[in-house]
Motif scaffolding. Structure first.
Motif, PDB file in Angstrom:
ATOM      1  N   LEU A 256       1.008  -1.222  -0.063  1.00 21.12           N
ATOM      2  CA  LEU A 256      -0.054  -0.079   0.019  1.00 21.12           C
ATOM      3  C   LEU A 256       0.913   1.295   0.075  1.00 21.12           C
ATOM      4  N   PRO A 257       0.401   2.151  -0.731  1.00 19.23           N
ATOM      5  CA  PRO A 257      -0.720   2.273  -1.331  1.00 19.23           C
ATOM      6  C   PRO A 257      -0.792   1.517  -2.762  1.00 19.23           C
ATOM      7  N   THR A 258      -1.795   1.191  -3.369  1.00 19.00           N
ATOM      8  CA  THR A 258      -1.945   0.499  -4.703  1.00 19.00           C
ATOM      9  C   THR A 258      -2.848   0.924  -5.589  1.00 19.00           C
ATOM     10  N   ILE A 259      -2.482   1.272  -6.792  1.00 18.11           N
ATOM     11  CA  ILE A 259      -3.590   1.862  -7.767  1.00 18.11           C
ATOM     12  C   ILE A 259      -3.590   0.980  -8.997  1.00 18.11           C
ATOM     13  N   PHE A 260      -4.852   0.439  -9.303  1.00 19.22           N
ATOM     14  CA  PHE A 260      -4.980  -0.392 -10.509  1.00 19.22           C
ATOM     15  C   PHE A 260      -5.814   0.648 -11.420  1.00 19.22           C
ATOM     16  N   VAL A 261      -5.368   0.619 -12.843  1.00 19.33           N
ATOM     17  CA  VAL A 261      -6.005   1.214 -13.986  1.00 19.33           C
ATOM     18  C   VAL A 261      -6.530   0.198 -14.714  1.00 19.33           C
ATOM     19  N   TYR A 262      -7.427   0.175 -15.018  1.00 19.45           N
ATOM     20  CA  TYR A 262      -8.434  -0.539 -16.154  1.00 19.45           C
ATOM     21  C   TYR A 262      -9.110   0.347 -17.387  1.00 19.45           C
ATOM     22  N   TYR A 263      -9.053  -0.500 -18.497  1.00 19.08           N
ATOM     23  CA  TYR A 263      -9.831   0.316 -19.454  1.00 19.08           C
ATOM     24  C   TYR A 263     -10.863  -1.073 -20.334  1.00 19.08           C
ATOM     25  N   GLU A 264     -11.880  -0.497 -20.278  1.00 17.29           N
ATOM     26  CA  GLU A 264     -12.992  -1.516 -20.607  1.00 17.29           C
ATOM     27  C   GLU A 264     -12.918  -2.859 -20.054  1.00 17.29           C
ATOM     28  N   GLY A 265     -12.723  -2.732 -18.716  1.00 18.01           N
ATOM     29  CA  GLY A 265     -12.560  -4.089 -17.751  1.00 18.01           C
ATOM     30  C   GLY A 265     -11.313  -4.976 -17.796  1.00 18.01           C
ATOM     31  N   ASP A 266     -10.259  -4.392 -18.620  1.00 12.28           N
ATOM     32  CA  ASP A 266      -8.946  -4.828 -18.619  1.00 12.28           C
ATOM     33  C   ASP A 266      -7.928  -4.116 -18.003  1.00 12.28           C
ATOM     34  N   MET A 267      -7.130  -4.816 -16.978  1.00  9.78           N
ATOM     35  CA  MET A 267      -6.168  -4.104 -16.539  1.00  9.78           C
ATOM     36  C   MET A 267      -5.109  -3.506 -17.350  1.00  9.78           C
ATOM     37  N   LYS A 268      -5.038  -2.258 -17.365  1.00  3.78           N
ATOM     38  CA  LYS A 268      -3.641  -1.533 -18.126  1.00  3.78           C
ATOM     39  C   LYS A 268      -2.506  -1.312 -17.594  1.00  3.78           C
ATOM     40  N   LYS A 269      -2.457  -1.058 -16.205  1.00  4.80           N
ATOM     41  CA  LYS A 269      -1.171  -0.561 -15.450  1.00  4.80           C
ATOM     42  C   LYS A 269      -1.464  -0.944 -13.578  1.00  4.80           C
ATOM     43  N   GLN A 270      -0.509  -1.164 -13.077  1.00  7.33           N
ATOM     44  CA  GLN A 270      -0.652  -1.294 -11.699  1.00  7.33           C
ATOM     45  C   GLN A 270       0.423  -0.579 -10.920  1.00  7.33           C
ATOM     46  N   PHE A 271       0.150   0.446 -10.016  1.00  8.70           N
ATOM     47  CA  PHE A 271       1.379   0.778  -9.029  1.00  8.70           C
ATOM     48  C   PHE A 271       1.303   0.370  -7.438  1.00  8.70           C
ATOM     49  N   ILE A 272       2.400  -0.318  -7.516  1.00 12.36           N
ATOM     50  CA  ILE A 272       2.035  -1.231  -6.043  1.00 12.36           C
ATOM     51  C   ILE A 272       3.261  -0.631  -5.032  1.00 12.36           C
ATOM     52  N   GLY A 273       2.863  -0.187  -3.949  1.00 11.60           N
ATOM     53  CA  GLY A 273       3.871  -0.011  -3.044  1.00 11.60           C
ATOM     54  C   GLY A 273       4.213   1.472  -2.972  1.00 11.60           C
ATOM     55  N   PRO A 274       4.916   1.805  -1.898  1.00 12.18           N
ATOM     56  CA  PRO A 274       5.052   3.336  -1.809  1.00 12.18           C
ATOM     57  C   PRO A 274       6.581   3.718  -2.834  1.00 12.18           C
ATOM     58  N   HIS A 275       7.183   2.707  -3.165  1.00 13.14           N
ATOM     59  CA  HIS A 275       8.273   3.094  -3.835  1.00 13.14           C
ATOM     60  C   HIS A 275       7.957   3.538  -5.349  1.00 13.14           C
ATOM     61  N   GLU A 276       6.649   3.113  -5.722  1.00 16.53           N
ATOM     62  CA  GLU A 276       6.327   3.679  -6.822  1.00 16.53           C
ATOM     63  C   GLU A 276       5.816   5.166  -7.056  1.00 16.53           C
ATOM     64  N   PHE A 277       5.420   5.605  -5.689  1.00 21.04           N
ATOM     65  CA  PHE A 277       4.910   7.058  -5.398  1.00 21.04           C
ATOM     66  C   PHE A 277       6.211   7.930  -5.012  1.00 21.04           C
ATOM     67  N   GLY A 278       7.391   7.420  -4.297  1.00 22.93           N
ATOM     68  CA  GLY A 278       8.447   8.285  -4.160  1.00 22.93           C
ATOM     69  C   GLY A 278       8.108   9.068  -2.626  1.00 22.93           C
ATOM     70  N   GLY A 279       7.407   8.651  -1.895  1.00 23.99           N
ATOM     71  CA  GLY A 279       7.232   9.116  -0.786  1.00 23.99           C
ATOM     72  C   GLY A 279       6.202  10.214  -0.608  1.00 23.99           C
ATOM     73  N   MET A 280       6.338  10.959   0.306  1.00 20.57           N
ATOM     74  CA  MET A 280       5.148  12.072   0.663  1.00 20.57           C
ATOM     75  C   MET A 280       5.141  13.193  -0.048  1.00 20.57           C
ATOM     76  N   ASN A 281       6.507  13.384  -0.741  1.00 20.75           N
ATOM     77  CA  ASN A 281       6.530  14.560  -1.657  1.00 20.75           C
ATOM     78  C   ASN A 281       5.783  14.136  -2.914  1.00 20.75           C
ATOM     79  N   PHE A 282       5.174  13.274  -3.329  1.00 19.20           N
ATOM     80  CA  PHE A 282       4.492  12.857  -4.475  1.00 19.20           C
ATOM     81  C   PHE A 282       3.295  13.687  -4.589  1.00 19.20           C
ATOM     82  N   THR A 283       3.371  14.350  -5.786  1.00 17.36           N
ATOM     83  CA  THR A 283       2.586  15.579  -6.055  1.00 17.36           C
ATOM     84  C   THR A 283       1.168  14.764  -6.924  1.00 17.36           C
ATOM     85  N   GLN A 284       0.331  15.717  -7.057  1.00 14.46           N
ATOM     86  CA  GLN A 284      -1.099  15.538  -7.552  1.00 14.46           C
ATOM     87  C   GLN A 284      -0.507  15.578  -9.395  1.00 14.46           C
TER      88      GLN A 284
END
Length: 240
Positions: free
Chosen positions: A165-193
């Motif tokens: 956690l956190p994890t983000i799953f991205v789907y398009y028309e029901g098929d998974m296109k990308k997954q971001f799993i774990g804090p290393h994918e976001f780079g910590g609390m400095n991760f921006t919108q």
């Protein structure tokens, strides 16, 4: 000799007396008719073309159009209504919906044709998850054509490890296109919108107006640091 076809008061008197023949009428071409219609439309719309008017403005002008303009008027109004329907269908989300395991198939796998789904799996007691939740709330309002969802990990995926956690799953028309799993994918609390928006835009989920990545990648930062160290070493050698 004066032109007998000229529009003068004297020629009009001579025509009435039968001294001059009736004035020859100029043949009206198709271009002349089109020009006359366009001029009439411009006059009745106070200089504003139909294709620049909103649906409300077109409705206000409905009583002013005559039979000759009705076909053109209706075509523009149908076009505006179609554009509004299309925009309304696309912008049908605009917020983040909380789901559970029983909602997963309906909300994610059966989201529908042409629908992007962004699902955030989180826990409330993890600070980075709270940050991501704030980002997706803002992005949901910015991109209402995308379905943004979130779900507590223990409710959505039993026994899902907290280290993922956190994890983000991205789907398009029901098929998974990308997954971001774990804090290393976001780079910590400095991760921006903007960083999240950029990452989603690379997949095609959103159409961003950002022209470049909001933050330099780690490799870029390391390369720059190595170059600076090399320059410093050279300067030190020159001091000797």
């Amino acid at each position: 000799m004066d032109d007998p076809n000229a529009d003068t008061q004297w020629n009009d008197i001579l025509r009435q007396k039968g001294i001059l023949p009736p004035k020859e009428e100029k043949e009206i071409t198709e271009d002349d008719i089109i020009s006359m219609v366009e001029n009439t439309i411009d006059e009745k719309s106070h200089g504003k073309a139909f294709d620049d008017m909103t649906l409300d403005e077109l409705n206000e002008k409905e009583d002013d159009v005559d039979e000759e303009e009705e076909r053109i008027f209706e075509a523009y109004r149908r076009q505006r209504m179609a554009e509004m329907r299309e925009a309304s269908m696309k912008a049908k989300y605009g917020c983040v919906k909380e789901i559970s395991k029983v909602d997963y198939v309906t909300e994610v796998n059966q989201a529908g044709e042409g629908v992007w789904v962004v699902l955030h799996v989180y826990k409330n007691d993890i600070p980075l998850c709270k940050l991501i939740n704030q980002h997706i709330m803002n992005l949901a309002g910015k991109f209402p054509e995308v379905k943004f969802l979130r779900s507590v990990s223990s409710v959505c995926i039993p026994n899902y490890p907290d280290k993922n956690l956190p994890t983000i799953f991205v789907y398009y028309e029901g098929d998974m296109k990308k997954q971001f799993i774990g804090p290393h994918e976001f780079g910590g609390m400095n991760f921006t919108q903007d960083e999240l928006e950029w990452n989603l835009s690379k997949i095609g989920t959103v159409k961003t107006e950002l022209e470049e990545p909001p933050k330099k990648s780690i490799s870029d930062v390391m390369d720059r640091a190595m170059k600076e160290n090399t320059i410093d070493d050279c300067d030190d050698d020159n001091d000797w």
